[in-house]
Structures are given as C-alpha cells and as structure tokens.
Write an enzyme that holds these catalytic residues in place. Structure first.
Site, PDB file in Angstrom:
ATOM      1  N   ASN A 187      -5.193-106.769 -18.623  1.00 53.48           N
ATOM      2  CA  ASN A 187      -4.128-106.745 -19.635  1.00 53.48           C
ATOM      3  C   ASN A 187      -4.223-105.387 -20.340  1.00 53.48           C
ATOM      4  O   ASN A 187      -5.009-105.209 -21.261  1.00 53.48           O
ATOM      5  CB  ASN A 187      -4.344-107.921 -20.603  1.00 53.48           C
ATOM      6  CG  ASN A 187      -3.279-108.015 -21.683  1.00 53.48           C
ATOM      7  OD1 ASN A 187      -2.494-107.086 -21.895  1.00 53.48           O
ATOM      8  ND2 ASN A 187      -3.252-109.134 -22.389  1.00 53.48           N
ATOM      9  N   ARG A 208      -0.970-108.114 -16.409  1.00 56.00           N
ATOM     10  CA  ARG A 208       0.135-108.284 -17.351  1.00 56.00           C
ATOM     11  C   ARG A 208       1.050-107.073 -17.195  1.00 56.00           C
ATOM     12  O   ARG A 208       0.600-105.932 -17.302  1.00 56.00           O
ATOM     13  CB  ARG A 208      -0.385-108.349 -18.780  1.00 56.00           C
ATOM     14  CG  ARG A 208       0.751-108.453 -19.792  1.00 56.00           C
ATOM     15  CD  ARG A 208       0.240-108.497 -21.210  1.00 56.00           C
ATOM     16  NE  ARG A 208       1.353-108.611 -22.141  1.00 56.00           N
ATOM     17  CZ  ARG A 208       1.413-108.004 -23.332  1.00 56.00           C
ATOM     18  NH1 ARG A 208       0.413-107.228 -23.729  1.00 56.00           N
ATOM     19  NH2 ARG A 208       2.453-108.164 -24.103  1.00 56.00           N
ATOM     20  N   HIS A 231       6.383-110.841 -24.718  1.00 53.98           N
ATOM     21  CA  HIS A 231       5.371-111.834 -25.113  1.00 53.98           C
ATOM     22  C   HIS A 231       5.642-113.181 -24.442  1.00 53.98           C
ATOM     23  O   HIS A 231       5.208-114.226 -24.919  1.00 53.98           O
ATOM     24  CB  HIS A 231       5.331-112.037 -26.647  1.00 53.98           C
ATOM     25  CG  HIS A 231       4.820-110.847 -27.394  1.00 53.98           C
ATOM     26  ND1 HIS A 231       5.343-110.440 -28.607  1.00 53.98           N
ATOM     27  CD2 HIS A 231       3.828-109.960 -27.110  1.00 53.98           C
ATOM     28  CE1 HIS A 231       4.705-109.368 -29.038  1.00 53.98           C
ATOM     29  NE2 HIS A 231       3.791-109.048 -28.150  1.00 53.98           N
ATOM     30  N   ARG A 271       5.499-100.338 -34.932  1.00 54.84           N
ATOM     31  CA  ARG A 271       6.931-100.325 -34.576  1.00 54.84           C
ATOM     32  C   ARG A 271       7.765-100.868 -35.726  1.00 54.84           C
ATOM     33  O   ARG A 271       7.371-101.825 -36.384  1.00 54.84           O
ATOM     34  CB  ARG A 271       7.160-101.171 -33.316  1.00 54.84           C
ATOM     35  CG  ARG A 271       6.587-100.554 -32.069  1.00 54.84           C
ATOM     36  CD  ARG A 271       6.615-101.510 -30.882  1.00 54.84           C
ATOM     37  NE  ARG A 271       5.263-101.880 -30.486  1.00 54.84           N
ATOM     38  CZ  ARG A 271       4.943-102.886 -29.674  1.00 54.84           C
ATOM     39  NH1 ARG A 271       5.900-103.625 -29.151  1.00 54.84           N
ATOM     40  NH2 ARG A 271       3.683-103.156 -29.403  1.00 54.84           N
ATOM     41  N   MET A 294      -3.484-105.270 -39.730  1.00 56.16           N
ATOM     42  CA  MET A 294      -3.140-106.113 -40.868  1.00 56.16           C
ATOM     43  C   MET A 294      -4.336-106.376 -41.776  1.00 56.16           C
ATOM     44  O   MET A 294      -4.184-106.533 -42.990  1.00 56.16           O
ATOM     45  CB  MET A 294      -2.523-107.428 -40.374  1.00 56.16           C
ATOM     46  CG  MET A 294      -2.069-108.343 -41.466  1.00 56.16           C
ATOM     47  SD  MET A 294      -0.991-107.541 -42.691  1.00 56.16           S
ATOM     48  CE  MET A 294       0.570-108.232 -42.245  1.00 56.16           C
ATOM     49  N   ARG A 295      -5.556-106.393 -41.206  1.00 55.44           N
ATOM     50  CA  ARG A 295      -6.742-106.599 -42.059  1.00 55.44           C
ATOM     51  C   ARG A 295      -6.864-105.492 -43.094  1.00 55.44           C
ATOM     52  O   ARG A 295      -7.169-105.745 -44.260  1.00 55.44           O
ATOM     53  CB  ARG A 295      -8.019-106.633 -41.209  1.00 55.44           C
ATOM     54  CG  ARG A 295      -8.207-107.937 -40.474  1.00 55.44           C
ATOM     55  CD  ARG A 295      -9.245-107.814 -39.413  1.00 55.44           C
ATOM     56  NE  ARG A 295      -8.763-106.983 -38.304  1.00 55.44           N
ATOM     57  CZ  ARG A 295      -9.227-107.027 -37.069  1.00 55.44           C
ATOM     58  NH1 ARG A 295     -10.212-107.838 -36.777  1.00 55.44           N
ATOM     59  NH2 ARG A 295      -8.725-106.278 -36.121  1.00 55.44           N
ATOM     60  N   ASN A 351      -5.272-115.681 -37.442  1.00 53.43           N
ATOM     61  CA  ASN A 351      -6.367-115.369 -38.376  1.00 53.43           C
ATOM     62  C   ASN A 351      -5.968-115.174 -39.828  1.00 53.43           C
ATOM     63  O   ASN A 351      -6.811-115.259 -40.710  1.00 53.43           O
ATOM     64  CB  ASN A 351      -7.074-114.088 -37.904  1.00 53.43           C
ATOM     65  CG  ASN A 351      -7.811-114.301 -36.599  1.00 53.43           C
ATOM     66  OD1 ASN A 351      -8.761-115.063 -36.551  1.00 53.43           O
ATOM     67  ND2 ASN A 351      -7.342-113.664 -35.536  1.00 53.43           N
ATOM     68  N   GLU A 379      -3.204-115.303 -23.016  1.00 53.79           N
ATOM     69  CA  GLU A 379      -2.379-114.712 -21.955  1.00 53.79           C
ATOM     70  C   GLU A 379      -3.177-114.628 -20.655  1.00 53.79           C
ATOM     71  O   GLU A 379      -2.629-114.821 -19.575  1.00 53.79           O
ATOM     72  CB  GLU A 379      -1.942-113.299 -22.366  1.00 53.79           C
ATOM     73  CG  GLU A 379      -0.866-113.282 -23.442  1.00 53.79           C
ATOM     74  CD  GLU A 379      -0.676-111.901 -24.088  1.00 53.79           C
ATOM     75  OE1 GLU A 379      -1.681-111.215 -24.373  1.00 53.79           O
ATOM     76  OE2 GLU A 379       0.475-111.506 -24.296  1.00 53.79           O
TER      77      GLU A 379
HETATM   78  N1  LIG Z   1      -8.662-111.822 -39.755  1.00 50.80           N
HETATM   79  C1  LIG Z   1      -7.512-111.162 -39.573  1.00 50.80           C
HETATM   80  N2  LIG Z   1      -6.621-111.051 -40.569  1.00 50.80           N
HETATM   81  C2  LIG Z   1      -5.484-110.377 -40.397  1.00 50.80           C
HETATM   82  N3  LIG Z   1      -5.131-109.787 -39.250  1.00 50.80           N
HETATM   83  C3  LIG Z   1      -5.975-109.860 -38.231  1.00 50.80           C
HETATM   84  C4  LIG Z   1      -7.209-110.552 -38.318  1.00 50.80           C
HETATM   85  N4  LIG Z   1      -7.826-110.453 -37.111  1.00 50.80           N
HETATM   86  C5  LIG Z   1      -7.018-109.728 -36.310  1.00 50.80           C
HETATM   87  N5  LIG Z   1      -5.899-109.377 -36.978  1.00 50.80           N
HETATM   88  C6  LIG Z   1      -4.770-108.578 -36.502  1.00 50.80           C
HETATM   89  O1  LIG Z   1      -4.490-108.867 -35.161  1.00 50.80           O
HETATM   90  C7  LIG Z   1      -3.995-107.679 -34.522  1.00 50.80           C
HETATM   91  C8  LIG Z   1      -4.308-107.706 -33.081  1.00 50.80           C
HETATM   92  O2  LIG Z   1      -3.791-108.876 -32.531  1.00 50.80           O
HETATM   93  P1  LIG Z   1      -3.842-109.131 -30.956  1.00 50.80           P
HETATM   94  O3  LIG Z   1      -3.121-110.389 -30.702  1.00 50.80           O
HETATM   95  O4  LIG Z   1      -5.249-109.010 -30.477  1.00 50.80           O
HETATM   96  O5  LIG Z   1      -2.968-107.896 -30.527  1.00 50.80           O
HETATM   97  P2  LIG Z   1      -2.656-107.209 -29.152  1.00 50.80           P
HETATM   98  O6  LIG Z   1      -2.942-108.252 -28.075  1.00 50.80           O
HETATM   99  O7  LIG Z   1      -1.225-106.895 -29.259  1.00 50.80           O
HETATM  100  O8  LIG Z   1      -3.556-106.036 -29.072  1.00 50.80           O
HETATM  101  C9  LIG Z   1      -4.713-106.539 -35.226  1.00 50.80           C
HETATM  102  O9  LIG Z   1      -3.905-105.433 -35.333  1.00 50.80           O
HETATM  103  C10 LIG Z   1      -5.006-107.113 -36.599  1.00 50.80           C
HETATM  104  O10 LIG Z   1      -4.053-106.590 -37.490  1.00 50.80           O
HETATM  105  C1  LIG Z   2       5.335-106.497 -25.654  1.00 49.27           C
HETATM  106  C2  LIG Z   2       4.363-106.168 -26.704  1.00 49.27           C
HETATM  107  O1  LIG Z   2       4.750-105.786 -27.805  1.00 49.27           O
HETATM  108  O2  LIG Z   2       3.065-106.328 -26.413  1.00 49.27           O
HETATM  109  P1  LIG Z   2       1.816-106.035 -27.373  1.00 49.27           P
HETATM  110  O3  LIG Z   2       1.936-106.961 -28.533  1.00 49.27           O
HETATM  111  O4  LIG Z   2       0.612-106.346 -26.507  1.00 49.27           O
HETATM  112  O5  LIG Z   2       1.897-104.593 -27.789  1.00 49.27           O
HETATM  113 MG   LIG Z   3      -1.085-108.930 -27.208  1.00 53.32          MG
END
Ligand SMILES: Nc1ncnc2c1ncn2[C@@H]1O[C@H](COP(=O)(O)OP(=O)(O)O)[C@@H](O)[C@H]1O
Ligand SMILES: CC(=O)OP(=O)(O)O
Ligand SMILES: [Mg+2]
Length: 395
Positions: free
Chosen positions: A8, A81, A170, A229, A270-271, A321, A371
């Site tokens: 992925n 993916r 997604h 974005r 977001m943290r 989370n 996923e």
């Molecule tokens: N405890 C938390 N509180 C707030 N946001 C969180 C926490 N843990 C993870 N995140 C958020 O989750 C995001 C990543 O989510 P994730 O689903 O792993 O993303 P992706 O698969 O798109 O990389 C991070 O950018 C972070 O902002």
């Molecule tokens: C489609 C897409 O936004 O994927 P990701 O959240 O992994 O960046």
């Molecule tokens: Mg993702």
C-alpha cells in the site's frame, strides 16, 4: 497456505503486510518520510530503523531486505493498492502491460498516488517475475454510484471527452468497513454514512451495501478538509490564482500539498493540530473547527441521500483515534438522531473491533479499517481464478 504480500504505497509512506488469507498476518511494516535522508521503517512493531530513502523504489528495496526471502516463497499473489482505476478497472485485476499503461494514463488524476502505486508494481514484478501482481482499485467500490451523483453539470461533450465524473476513492476501505458493519449490525446490506478520516479524508453514502455517493470526485482532492489537501472550494479559485500570475503546476501543488490542515495550521497531522489548538493556538483552533464542520456538512447531506441509515461510521487514523473530533462532528447533530455517548466515545480510541459510541436513532460506530486484509482477500481470489463476490460479501 494462501500467502499474499500486500503493498500500500501512499504519497510519502509505504505500508506492507504478508498475509496468509483466512489465517492471519505473518509480517507487517510501515516506512515513513520517504524522500528524506532519514526515512523510518517500523517492521513487526520493532523499534524504528532509520535510513535514507530518496524515493519509493528505495523504500521498496528496503522492504524486500527486511522480509526474509523464504517468506516470499510460494506467494500466491502480490496485492497492490491502486488509487485511480477510472471507469475501466472496477474489479481487482492482474497487472499486465496494458493494465500498467492504463494505470499510468490515470496518473494525472491521482498525482500523489498512482505514480507511487506503479513504482510498487514494477519493483515487485522485477523481484518476483513469476508471481501475479494484482491491482485493487480505490475507485472500484464506487462504480455503483448512480449518474445523478456521479455527474458534474458540465457540457456533456466536454465531460465525455475528458472523462470528467465522480469516481470516488477509499473504496477498498469502505468495502471492508461495510462488510464489518454488516456483521456487527446483523444487517446483510446496510445503509451507512462512512467517514474515512486518514491523511486523505472522505465521506461515503452506502445504501443496501453499495456506494451511492462519495465526497471525493474526479480526483482525491474534492470534499473534506485533509492533511494537505483543500477539499471543496469554489472552482473559480484556481483561475483567480492563475490570472494573478501563478503557474498552474504551482496552483496544483498548493491545493494538493500545501492546503488542508497544513495550510491552515502549519502541520498536517491531526495530533499536532489538536495539541496546538488545546494550547490556544488560534490558527490550529480554526483548522480543527473547519475540519469538523466540513465533515458535519457531508454527514447531513448523506443522511438526506440515504433513507433509513443503520449507522454513522468513523474509520481510519483520525476517525478511529480522535474522540474529541468525533464529539465535535456529532455534538450538534442531535436534531438528526445522532447522539454520542460521551463515555463510550472516550473509550473507543484505536479499538481493534467495532465499537458503538452513540445509541440514538442513528447509532454511531467506530470500525477499524483494514485495507490490507481486503486487498489480500481480493488478490487471492483473483489469483486463484475465483470471481470476486461483490461489494458486501467481500470474500
Ligand atoms: N490519536 C490520534 N488523534 C488524532 N489523529 C490521529 C491519531 N492517531 C493518528 N491520527 C491521524 O491519522 C492520520 C493518519 O491516518 P491513516 O489512516 O494512517 O492515514 P493514511 O493511511 O492516509 O496514511 C495522521 O495524519 C494523524 O493525523
Ligand atoms: C485516495 C486517498 O486520499 O488516499 P490516502 O488517504 O491514502 O492519501
Ligand atoms: Mg489510508
């Protein structure tokens, strides 16, 4: 054993899992900060290792280093993916030269994703030439969106010539979450509003187990506020910036990489936004509030679209989370039948199984997405020549 390696590739990260389909995960890892001199790999939860990884090819080589060679013997498939499949790829597909060209053609519509998805396919094919490389598309689950929701009000000939419509992303996550919600609720084909809130973020309306609308459109840029974005804005904004002298490529970079939480608060995680907001930073507070407000607007819209919603579902990094965010979204929705249970919400942080956090007329659930297991199941089914059985059943 039905062994599948799942890759992925994200914009700056690489997640991988070696899965024995139906039995469990044998190995997993995450490489972050790709493109830097200090990329970080966490394999099987061990302490992180650091190394330069200038691009995804370097990260993929690193992944192959840490996966024991023997574990790749007897692989049934590698499941990748792939974010954009357009209208051509609406089911998991074995990647041959034509499919590879098709994914490349769609790269301009998912510039942060399709090129790195292709890098993964190429690296693994070079390493494992006899193993089928199967692409599982984010767009596929949204192929059921009806014309009324997929159509932009553009001249019909322009939309047809340039392939402009709502595709949605997604989808693999939404498909997995829909399957889990069906089991959990005991409703085989549920009606749901799913908020997938990760780095990218989207809301999806599911009716009878199928996607009927989603907030991302032609590309993964439309809709909710995301890490980097902008999501929705007046389509005149890019023209205004270009007329003012900015280069179109720079405008695209602004909207895809410098906007969203990063644009408003300076950080995309977001943290970090929440921590700064809690300390009183005005920019971070506004970013947090704009982020939650946009989600609430889409939830309201999709409650109007889907009759008899069985649940509102939060998933992905932020959704699973960030309990305060869920409260910010749901708090003002009591008049629509969404009532959060404060204690249950606070406790549902990173749950490993579905959790109910609201018991009003519209239950609110946190469902951890996966996923990788969805991709493994679909890739295994394709590699074994078994037709994939459809959106809800999943496998
Ligand atoms: N405890 C938390 N509180 C707030 N946001 C969180 C926490 N843990 C993870 N995140 C958020 O989750 C995001 C990543 O989510 P994730 O689903 O792993 O993303 P992706 O698969 O798109 O990389 C991070 O950018 C972070 O902002
Ligand atoms: C489609 C897409 O936004 O994927 P990701 O959240 O992994 O960046
Ligand atoms: Mg993702």
């Amino acid at each position: 054993m039905k062994l599948v390696l799942v890759v992925n590739s994200g914009s700056s990260s690489l997640k991988y899992q070696l899965i024995d389909v139906g039995a469990g995960v044998l190995a997993k890892g995450l490489i972050e900060e790709i493109g830097s001199d200090a990329a970080r790999l966490r394999h099987n939860g061990r302490a992180p290792e650091t190394r330069p990884a200038k691009d995804h090819a370097a990260a993929l080589a690193w992944m192959l280093d840490v996966l024991p060679n023997a574990s790749l013997d007897g692989l049934l498939a590698v499941g990748h993916r792939v974010v954009h499949g357009g209208t051509r790829y609406t089911a998991p597909t074995v990647v041959d030269a034509a499919v590879e060209a098709g994914i490349e053609e769609l790269s301009p519509l998912a510039p942060l994703h399709n090129p790195v998805n292709l890098a993964g396919i190429r690296a693994l094919r070079a390493q494992l030439p006899d193993v089928p490389q199967v692409a599982v598309f984010d767009t596929a689950f949204h192929a059921t969106i009806p014309a009324v929701a997929a159509t932009y009000a553009l001249p019909v000939d322009v939309a047809a010539e340039y392939g402009i419509r709502r595709y949605g992303f997604h989808g693999t996550s939404c498909q997995y979450v829909t399957g889990r919600a069906a089991e959990y609720l005991g409703v085989p084909a549920p009606n749901l509003v799913i908020c997938h809130l990760g780095n990218g973020a989207s809301a999806t309306a599911v009716a009878g187990g199928r996607s009927v609308d989603t907030s991302m459109g032609l590309s993964p840029l439309e809709g909710l506020v995301m890490g980097t974005r902008s999501g929705d804005l007046d389509p005149a904004v890019p023209f205004h910036l270009i007329r003012a002298g900015l280069d179109p490529a720079d405008v695209e970079k602004i909207l895809t990489s410098r906007s969203g939480l990063r644009g408003l608060a300076g950080v995309s995680d977001m943290r970090e936004v929440r921590a700064a907001a809690d300390e009183g930073d005005a920019g971070a507070r506004l970013a947090r509030d704009v982020y939650a407000y946009r989600i609430r607007k889409y939830v309201g819209a999709y409650l109007a679209v889907v009759p008899g919603v069985h649940a509102l579902v939060f998933t992905a990094g932020v959704g699973e989370n960030d309990a305060p965010l869920r409260a910010e979204v749901c708090g003002p929705l009591a008049h629509l039948g969404v009532e959060l249970d404060e204690d249950a919400n606070r406790e549902a942080v990173g749950p490993s199984t579905p959790a109910t956090i609201g018991h009003g007329p519209i239950p609110v659930l946190v469902i951890p997405t996966d996923e990788e297991s969805e991709i493994a199941a679909q890739a295994a089914a394709v590699a074994r020549g078994v037709a994939h059985s459809g959106p809800v059943q999943g496998r």
